[in-house]
Design an enzyme around this catalytic site. Sequence first.
Site, PDB file in Angstrom:
ATOM      1  N   PRO A 110     -20.273 -31.825  -4.613  1.00 24.60           N
ATOM      2  CA  PRO A 110     -20.244 -31.712  -6.081  1.00 24.60           C
ATOM      3  C   PRO A 110     -20.102 -33.029  -6.842  1.00 24.60           C
ATOM      4  O   PRO A 110     -19.079 -33.294  -7.490  1.00 24.60           O
ATOM      5  CB  PRO A 110     -19.046 -30.799  -6.324  1.00 24.60           C
ATOM      6  CG  PRO A 110     -18.121 -31.109  -5.183  1.00 24.60           C
ATOM      7  CD  PRO A 110     -19.023 -31.357  -3.996  1.00 24.60           C
ATOM      8  N   CYS A 111     -21.141 -33.857  -6.815  1.00 23.94           N
ATOM      9  CA  CYS A 111     -21.090 -35.115  -7.562  1.00 23.94           C
ATOM     10  C   CYS A 111     -21.082 -34.883  -9.068  1.00 23.94           C
ATOM     11  O   CYS A 111     -20.702 -35.783  -9.830  1.00 23.94           O
ATOM     12  CB  CYS A 111     -22.262 -36.014  -7.168  1.00 23.94           C
ATOM     13  SG  CYS A 111     -23.879 -35.248  -7.250  1.00 23.94           S
TER      14      CYS A 111
END
Length: 292
Positions: A257-258
């Site tokens: 989850p950047c």
Amino acid sequence: MTQAQTQRRDGPHDPSQSYHYGVIARAIELIDASEAPLGLEALASEMGMSVAHFQRVFSNWAGVSPKRYQQYLTLGHAKTLLRERFTTLEAAHSTGLSGTGRLHDLFVRWEAMSPGEYAAGGAGLEIFWGWFETPFGAAVVMGTDKGICGLSLAAETGEEAAMAELLARWPAATFTEDPMRLRPWVLTAFGMEGTLDRAPLYLIGAPFQIKVWEALLALPEGAVTTYGAIAQAIGNPRAVRAVGTAVGRNPIGYLIPCHRVLRKSGELGGYHWGLPMKRAMLGYEAARTDAL
């Protein structure tokens, strides 16, 4: 791989997923362009839809009303996330906690390619791929026999560019179209079907990149962090710029989850698929977290 092979097949997907995201994406563009919050009637009219239809489609995707969702898209909300849902990562690592979000909990099982194998550009590696519909539109997903190794969304870039992006990462690998092989992992990963307890990830990257991606996997759904906090968490507090580069090179966007990384000012910062997509992802998760 020919250009014809890059076109989306009629594979295992739900077409309504892309339709719903298409509506949301256009609505976000309108919201961004407006200096004041847009009411339900105004948004529906701009979309060329009846109020009832727009409300239904929007709520089916976001889980909340358009009015509530607009609150999740503002800079003020990003700052609120940093204030109330900021995760330093050190605490998560020291306690072994993986977070309470369903999405994150699916990915506690992962392994990484060795540095030598990574340097070989995927030589000797067979990668399977297929097109799928996700909550954020069409995506090409790639994986080995060990797990998902690549994902690229086509909503902003187009299908040909999304495919080319992943092919270029592992130029020496062998690519085989086989969506049915990936289907259980993909459906589980996006919460579309509980076909498995976990969807495994196979991280293909340099050692420093993998340390950054591991830190991202420690972020609970609905929480956010900063580049500086990640640098602290991996024991290299001065490597903030290098962390940003590694975040941007994440080959499994959204699943690693950047999009949960913000600037310390509360601004969203950059995003590979554009800021509207990043806002959509943060809003999507915030809505589901608040509903728990």
